[in-house]
Every structure is written in C-alpha cells, then in structure tokens.
Scaffold this motif. Structure first.
Motif, PDB file in Angstrom:
ATOM      1  N   GLN A 199       0.824  -1.201   0.000  1.00 57.55           N
ATOM      2  CA  GLN A 199       0.000   0.000   0.000  1.00 57.55           C
ATOM      3  C   GLN A 199       0.866   1.262   0.000  1.00 57.55           C
ATOM      4  O   GLN A 199       0.539   2.265  -0.634  1.00 57.55           O
ATOM      5  CB  GLN A 199      -0.925  -0.004   1.226  1.00 57.55           C
ATOM      6  CG  GLN A 199      -1.939   1.135   1.241  1.00 57.55           C
ATOM      7  CD  GLN A 199      -2.871   1.075   0.032  1.00 57.55           C
ATOM      8  OE1 GLN A 199      -3.458   0.029  -0.259  1.00 57.55           O
ATOM      9  NE2 GLN A 199      -2.996   2.189  -0.692  1.00 57.55           N
ATOM     10  N   TYR A 200       1.980   1.207   0.715  1.00 52.84           N
ATOM     11  CA  TYR A 200       2.930   2.328   0.759  1.00 52.84           C
ATOM     12  C   TYR A 200       3.396   2.665  -0.655  1.00 52.84           C
ATOM     13  O   TYR A 200       3.427   3.831  -1.064  1.00 52.84           O
ATOM     14  CB  TYR A 200       4.109   1.928   1.646  1.00 52.84           C
ATOM     15  CG  TYR A 200       5.221   2.942   1.795  1.00 52.84           C
ATOM     16  CD1 TYR A 200       5.214   3.867   2.822  1.00 52.84           C
ATOM     17  CD2 TYR A 200       6.302   2.949   0.925  1.00 52.84           C
ATOM     18  CE1 TYR A 200       6.249   4.785   2.982  1.00 52.84           C
ATOM     19  CE2 TYR A 200       7.341   3.862   1.065  1.00 52.84           C
ATOM     20  CZ  TYR A 200       7.309   4.770   2.095  1.00 52.84           C
ATOM     21  OH  TYR A 200       8.335   5.676   2.242  1.00 52.84           O
ATOM     22  N   LEU A 201       3.759   1.618  -1.433  1.00 50.26           N
ATOM     23  CA  LEU A 201       4.203   1.836  -2.809  1.00 50.26           C
ATOM     24  C   LEU A 201       3.067   2.375  -3.675  1.00 50.26           C
ATOM     25  O   LEU A 201       3.268   3.261  -4.517  1.00 50.26           O
ATOM     26  CB  LEU A 201       4.757   0.538  -3.387  1.00 50.26           C
ATOM     27  CG  LEU A 201       6.060   0.033  -2.752  1.00 50.26           C
ATOM     28  CD1 LEU A 201       6.426  -1.347  -3.314  1.00 50.26           C
ATOM     29  CD2 LEU A 201       7.210   1.011  -2.992  1.00 50.26           C
ATOM     30  N   LYS A 202       1.864   1.864  -3.469  1.00 50.56           N
ATOM     31  CA  LYS A 202       0.718   2.373  -4.228  1.00 50.56           C
ATOM     32  C   LYS A 202       0.500   3.851  -3.949  1.00 50.56           C
ATOM     33  O   LYS A 202       0.228   4.642  -4.870  1.00 50.56           O
ATOM     34  CB  LYS A 202      -0.544   1.582  -3.872  1.00 50.56           C
ATOM     35  CG  LYS A 202      -0.567   0.148  -4.410  1.00 50.56           C
ATOM     36  CD  LYS A 202      -1.869  -0.537  -4.001  1.00 50.56           C
ATOM     37  CE  LYS A 202      -1.935  -1.966  -4.516  1.00 50.56           C
ATOM     38  NZ  LYS A 202      -3.194  -2.642  -4.117  1.00 50.56           N
ATOM     39  N   ASN A 203       0.645   4.221  -2.660  1.00 46.38           N
ATOM     40  CA  ASN A 203       0.463   5.625  -2.301  1.00 46.38           C
ATOM     41  C   ASN A 203       1.504   6.523  -2.957  1.00 46.38           C
ATOM     42  O   ASN A 203       1.273   7.718  -3.168  1.00 46.38           O
ATOM     43  CB  ASN A 203       0.537   5.799  -0.783  1.00 46.38           C
ATOM     44  CG  ASN A 203      -0.646   5.168  -0.065  1.00 46.38           C
ATOM     45  OD1 ASN A 203      -1.615   4.738  -0.699  1.00 46.38           O
ATOM     46  ND2 ASN A 203      -0.574   5.092   1.250  1.00 46.38           N
ATOM     47  N   MET A 204       2.654   5.953  -3.278  1.00 48.61           N
ATOM     48  CA  MET A 204       3.709   6.709  -3.953  1.00 48.61           C
ATOM     49  C   MET A 204       3.522   6.722  -5.464  1.00 48.61           C
ATOM     50  O   MET A 204       4.304   7.353  -6.176  1.00 48.61           O
ATOM     51  CB  MET A 204       5.092   6.112  -3.629  1.00 48.61           C
ATOM     52  CG  MET A 204       5.562   6.300  -2.211  1.00 48.61           C
ATOM     53  SD  MET A 204       7.242   5.653  -1.968  1.00 48.61           S
ATOM     54  CE  MET A 204       8.211   6.911  -2.806  1.00 48.61           C
ATOM     55  N   GLY A 205       2.545   5.990  -5.948  1.00 49.87           N
ATOM     56  CA  GLY A 205       2.346   5.901  -7.385  1.00 49.87           C
ATOM     57  C   GLY A 205       3.293   4.939  -8.056  1.00 49.87           C
ATOM     58  O   GLY A 205       3.608   5.072  -9.249  1.00 49.87           O
ATOM     59  N   VAL A 206       3.746   3.937  -7.321  1.00 48.21           N
ATOM     60  CA  VAL A 206       4.711   2.957  -7.834  1.00 48.21           C
ATOM     61  C   VAL A 206       3.976   1.705  -8.282  1.00 48.21           C
ATOM     62  O   VAL A 206       3.131   1.174  -7.555  1.00 48.21           O
ATOM     63  CB  VAL A 206       5.761   2.614  -6.752  1.00 48.21           C
ATOM     64  CG1 VAL A 206       6.671   1.484  -7.221  1.00 48.21           C
ATOM     65  CG2 VAL A 206       6.571   3.849  -6.402  1.00 48.21           C
TER      66      VAL A 206
END
Length: 744
Positions: free
Chosen positions: A267-274
């Motif tokens: 989810q952290y990566l998704k929040n970064m747009g990764v």
C-alpha cells in the motif's frame, strides 16, 4: 486505578514493526514455489501451479518434482536442484510440458534449514508461452562493473559514487526511477543520489523516517540482498498446505525470491504511485549501509539474471564505498593522531602536566574541531573559546560524575542529555568529555548547528490507524521541512578512538611522572632532613649571638644595632625554613590512626596562635566539628598550617580578617573547611598552590613554599584529599575530607 491506553496510531505502528514478514505464507503470482524433502518430493506448492503449470496443487503433494519435466531432462534437473541448493549456481533453465507445448522457467533453489529445499520457478509474465527467459544480465556484468570502476577511480566523495550507481542501475534495469538511499545512525534514510525520468517528481535530498523501513525489514535486507515486487496490483498466492508438514509452522521465506510483500508495504508503494519496485542492499562491513531503490510507474519484471547481476554490482560498489570511506577515515585519523602526539609530547616537557593542560586548550580545540574547551575539576575551571559560564560548568561537572566506565562522554545532543546544559545549546549542544582521574575532566564543546531537514511527508504522521485496525501508510510524500534545533554537528566516527588515545596518553604521562616524583620526594625528604638538622644546629648559636649583640648595641651604635637586628631576623627566617624542612622529611613516618575530637584540637591550635600574636586583627570562629579517625599528629600539622597560612597570607590591608573552621556532609563524605574572607587566591595560582616550594607570584611572600605541600602530603597519606576553592564574595576556602568515627 485508570490504566493509560496506548495511542491507536502508535499501537498500529508497533504491530507493524513486529509483523513476521519473513513468513507471509504466500508468493507473488509470476512464479511457483515448491518445498521439497530430501528425496525431492513435494511437501508444499503455491496455489498458482494450476495456472502456470496446469497442474492441480493438491494432486502434486507427495509426488517427485522431477515428474514435472520431460523424462530425458530429469537427471540434469535433479543435479541442478541439488547443486544450486548448496553452491548457488542459480538460475538454471527448466522446461515443463503444458497443453499445447512447453514453458520455460528460471529455476532458483536454496536450502532452508529444517524445512528442506525450496525450489522456485519464475517466469516473465510478459513472455508468451514457449519463449525462453533472458540471460542478458550475466553477459553484461563485466561491462557495467568495469565502466563504473573507471568512472569512480579518482572519486573520494561517497555521493559521487552513489550518482554513478543510480545512473548505471537505471540504464541496466530500465526502471523509471533509481535512488541510492543511505541510512543514518538512527536508521532514518536520505536519498543521496537519483536518476529519474524527466517528467517525474525528483526525490533527491528527501529524508524518510526509520519507521518506513522497520527493523525486521532491515534484517531481511541483510539476508536477501535483492528483492523484486513485479506488480503491486497482483494478488498474493497462498501456499498449499499453509503450514509446513514436517515442522507444523509457517515456511521461513527470508531468502525466497517470490516471497509476497507485506500488505502495508504494498500500500505504501501504491500511495507513492509505484507499480513495481526492485530493492538492492548496500552492505558495508556487514552492516546495512543503504539501498538502491528502483521504482517503475507500471508493473515491471526483470529476470533473475539481471537482478543477480545488479546484486553483484552492488557488492562490488559497496566494497568501493568501504575502501573510499576507510581511506578518508584513515587519513583523518592519521592526521589527528599526529596532532595528538604533538600535544602529548608537549605535555611531557612540563614538570606539572595537569597544570599545563589549560594552556593546551586551544590545541585540543583544533584537534577535535571544537568551538570551545574547558579543564574542569572539583576546585575550579579553565575555559577557552565558546563555553558555558562558570556556574553551568560546575553543575555539569557534578553531573559528569566520577568517570566510571570508559571515562569518556560523547554526544551531539548534550543539551537534551545533561540537565545542566539544557539552556546552553548555543555553546554546548555537543560535548566530548574526557576523564583524567580524580575530579579532572577535559571537555570539548560544539555549539548548536540549527539545520533544516526535508522529509518525504511529515515524519510525525507515518500513517493512520482507524480504531484497532491495521496501520495505513501515509499517502502524502510532499516535501515537509523540519528545523532541527538543540544538536551540534555530529562528531566523526574516529572521535571514539581519538578520545581513548588522548586519555590513555595523558594518564600514562601522569603515571610516569608520579613514579618519578615519588622517588624524588623520598630522596628529597632524606636530603632535607639531613641538611635541616645540620643547619639548625649551627643557626641556634648565630641567632643567640646576634640577639646579645643587638641588646648591647642599642645604646652604643643604633646603625650597627639595626644591622644586627636584620641579621637576626634573617636567621630567624632560615630557622623557620629548617623547621619546615624537618617536618617535611618526617611525613613518611607511619603514624597509626586514633579517634579524637577535631573540635578540641582546633580550639587548642587557635589558642596557641593567639598566644604567639599571629591572631591580632583576626577572628577565628570554630563551629562544631566531628570526632574523627586519623593520625593525630599529622592532622594537627594540617589544621595548624591551614589556619596559620590564612593568618599570614590572606590579610587584605588593614581590614579585619575572619577565619571559619567547620564541616559539611557531602556526596564525597565529611568535608572540613578552613575558610577566610581575605584577599583570595587567583585562579591561575590555585592549581599550583600545593606544589613544593611554590611561594606564589608575590615577591613579598614570606612563606617557605613547603607548608601547603606538606598539608597535601598529610591528606594524601590519610587516604583523603585537600583542595582549595574561591570563597565568594572574597577569600579562599581550603577543604579536606576526613573519616568520622563510626562511619566508613
């Protein structure tokens, strides 16, 4: 009683930090994982075997994994599995028949303790059925390494090396963004180099809190140096069965290449747009120095060969980081050691090293790149440069204590760690304190270095946690500026070794000097006793003769009578000197301890001095004093000398003199004082006042320079100490410790 409840967010952060991410029980869907026993029979398999291998997972359990490949390749397949598990000759090619043809996989195997062999079959999701996996990574390995080593050959700056790594890994792997992320001592991270597509927001220079990569994640980066998440949107695939049949526990997947990522990290990566990420560990001296973090905006798969090459590349460049850092450290340490040796050599040239240390404060400041320095003891302090005031130093000295442990205190946050310095950040945000024995400390200071740190989002808000639910990572990574106060510039790593060497050197100089001084004192006492005894015998006759001549000439020739008086006074002074020398020569005599009332002794001494006429114009006030256990004769000499010294040397013109004799109970024990309100003793003289034959700076001084040295000798022989302090608003206070009767 109310029980305090933990903040929901902090509770969620703690749960996240304790999450066992090495046993997720699931894999990423672009490969199949098998757990095999010693006979290579399948104990566990990931549920996606039905899609990638077109086999029912449950039907594979207990079957030999060799049955999956065509019969003519089973021998080589078995050999490769067993060799790869122990020699890490990964990857190896695996071909598996499926409906309509065959599929190619990269085989990766390793042994997992008591769990058996783990075999992973990885396939590029973008490859059509029947295509062979790429091995271009191994082919290009020498080229990328050689090119990078050439570029950093003359570079000593770690950031410049990191910039080369970011550019080369981006070109090699094809990720949209590649960052070199360095860990600070508190494990927060900073992006020190970045290679990024032009249309993407740069992250260079941003800091990330330690909670972004918690401890258990950092531990895994040390076990498994490269980690791929090829698609953040892909659902994780469970193992069948969930628990290992032999151990009854979840499978340890620390070294698995297919291990599913923790949901919060995804989810952290998704929040970064990764959309995909690749992390490569940078390990220096067996510690996680940092990471090469690769991000892509969409799903992206890179083969094991490319990942392995990137990992090898990181190992080689990490070694270069180590070499560059070590060379810089060695250069700094060598330079510092040369300067330290020069300072210590200078101290050897002084007859009194501790007395000469204050004059060396500027050089110690240069050695430690400090803004201030001070020599602090239980009696006074000497300062140079930018330091706290006298009162703050006195309070700080008490807080430093007795130097127990390694005798060194180093901090770049001293105004937070020492109560005495909490308002002294401008001069003492950072300290290096070196204990030099007894109550002496050498302290170096650095003032506050206010600085701004740019975080990727507010580090105080690592996420949210609704109720008792799971932690949700923060969604904002907008640059957030924090002003850091109350800290100095960090002391370099070599400071620990440097302080140890300086302390050892000074203590060794003092030790050797004390040995020499002890021997000299013994010889001096013997010589002093012989000379004083012989001189005293001859003086008495001369003094008696001049006294008679002085009386008879009083009426006959006043001028000659004055000469006789002058001669008699000079011989009286010499007689006093010989008496002191005789007393000095006898300080080696072992006198047994006895119990006696110190108050009665002090009153007797005061009465004797009154009869001698020394107390004219002075008042001696004696407070209640304790009964003590000590050598009576030597203590009498000590107290008598201290009071006599005040009567002779403390008078300030015609102003009345008051001398107080009393005691207090302190942390150091029972402390007796002889305090006057006279002219005082300058700070520069207080440190040398107990040296033999030191008569101060006044040419009119009538002392022999033995009395106070004798007092210090007496206190030392009793196992106690004697010191002198300023006694505001004027005057001086001599203090010495004693042992009270009935107390240890």
């Amino acid at each position: 009683m109310d029980v305090p409840t933990q903040d929901p967010l902090q509770a969620a952060i703690d749960r996240c930090a304790a999450e066992p991410i090495h046993i997720p029980g699931s894999v990423q869907p672009h490969g199949v994982l098998f757990t095999l026993d010693d006979d290579l029979c399948i104990l566990q398999v990931s549920a996606n075997a039905s899609q990638l291998l077109e086999r029912d997972p449950a039907s594979l359990l207990g079957k030999p994994v060799l049955d999956l490949v065509v019969p003519e390749t089973r021998g080589s397949f078995e050999r490769l599995i067993r060799e790869a598990a122990f020699t890490y000759v990964n990857p190896f090619r695996v071909t598996i028949p499926v409906k309509g043809g065959i599929r190619f996989f990269d085989g990766i195997a390793h042994v997992s303790g008591g769990a058996g062999t783990i075999l992973e079959l990885e396939m590029d999701p973008s490859e059509e059925a029947g295509a062979r996996p790429s091995t271009e990574g191994i082919d290009n390995y020498l080229q990328i390494v050689q090119r990078s080593l050439e570029m950093i050959a003359g570079v000593t700056d770690v950031v410049k090396i990191a910039e080369v790594m970011a550019r080369e890994i981006k070109a090699f792997t094809g990720f949209d963004r590649v960052m070199v992320y360095r860990f600070a001592p508190d494990f927060h991270g900073e992006v020190i180099a970045e290679s990024v597509e032009e249309d993407m927001e740069p992250f260079l220079g941003l800091h990330y809190p330690a909670s972004d990569i918690p401890e258990q994640a950092r531990a895994l980066y040390l076990k498994n140096h490269v980690r791929l998440l090829q698609d953040v949107e892909a659902a994780a695939v469970p193992l069948v069965p969930e628990l290992h049949p032999a151990t009854g526990a979840p499978l340890d997947m620390s070294r698995s290449v297919l291990r599913a990522m923790a949901p919060i990290h995804v989810q952290y990566l998704k929040n970064m747009g990764v959309g995909a990420s690749l992390s490569i560990s940078l390990v220096v001296e067996d510690k996680l120095w940092g990471l090469i973090a690769c991000h892509h905006r969409t799903a992206r798969f890179v083969s094991y060969a490319i990942r392995a090459t990137s990992c090898l590349y990181a190992i080689v460049l990490s070694a270069q980081l180590k070499v560059k850092q070590r060379n810089l450290e060695n250069h700094r340490i060598a330079s510092a050691r040369r300067m330290a040796l020069s300072i210590l050599t200078g101290l050897r040239d002084y007859s009194e090293p501790m007395g000469s240390l204050p004059s060396m404060l500027p050089r110690f400041m240069e050695l430690f790149a400090a803004s201030g320095a001070s020599m602090i003891s239980g009696t006074d302090s000497f300062r140079y440069g930018s330091t706290p005031d006298e009162q703050v130093l006195a309070d700080f000295h008490r807080e430093l204590g007795d130097g127990s442990g390694d005798g060194v205190r180093i901090s770049s946050k001293a105004c937070r760690e020492f109560r005495a310095l909490e308002n002294a950040g401008a001069t003492a945000a950072g300290i290096v304190a070196i204990h030099l024995g007894a109550t002496d400390w050498l302290v170096l200071f650095r003032g506050e270095m206010a600085r701004q740190v740019t975080w990727a989002g507010d580090p105080r808000k690592p996420g949210t946690a609704p109720g008792d639910g799971p932690l949700r990572p923060r969604s904002s990574f907008t640059a957030w500026l924090e002003e850091v106060r109350g800290e100095s510039e960090p002391w370099p790593e070599e400071t620990v070794a440097l302080t140890s060497e300086v302390r050892t050197g000074i203590l060794e100089i003092l030790r050797k000097r004390n040995i020499i001084l002890s021997r000299s004192n013994q010889d001096l006492r013997r010589f002093a006793g012989l000379v004083a005894h012989e001189v005293k015998n001859h003086l008495q006759t001369g003094i008696f003769a001049l006294s008679l001549l002085e009386e008879r000439l009083a009426q006959l020739d006043p001028a000659v009578q004055q000469l006789a008086t002058l001669g008699r006074e000079r011989l009286d002074g010499l007689s006093k000197f010989t008496n002191d020398m005789l007393a000095f020569s006898k300080t080696e005599t072992n006198t047994p301890d006895e119990a006696f009332d110190l108050g009665e002794m002090a009153h007797d001494i005061a009465e004797e001095l009154k009869l001698s006429g020394l107390t004219d114009g002075a008042v001696i006030r004696i407070s209640e004093l304790p009964e003590i256990l000590a050598p009576r004769t030597q203590v009498r000499h000590l107290v008598s000398n201290l009071i006599r010294n005040a009567l002779i040397h403390a008078r300030n013109g015609g102003r009345p003199l008051t001398i107080d004799v009393g005691f207090v109970e302190t942390e150091e024990g029972t402390v007796v004082h002889v305090r006057d309100d006279g002219r005082g003793i300058p700070a520069e003289q207080r440190r040398r006042i107990f040296e033999y034959f030191n008569r101060g700076d006044s040419p009119e001084s009538s002392g022999t320079g033995i009395g106070l040295a004798f007092c210090a000798q007496v206190a030392e022989r009793m196992g106690h100490k004697l010191w002198v302090e300023e006694a505001p608003p004027s005057g001086a206070a001599f203090r010495f410790t004693v042992t009270r009767v009935g107390r240890d």
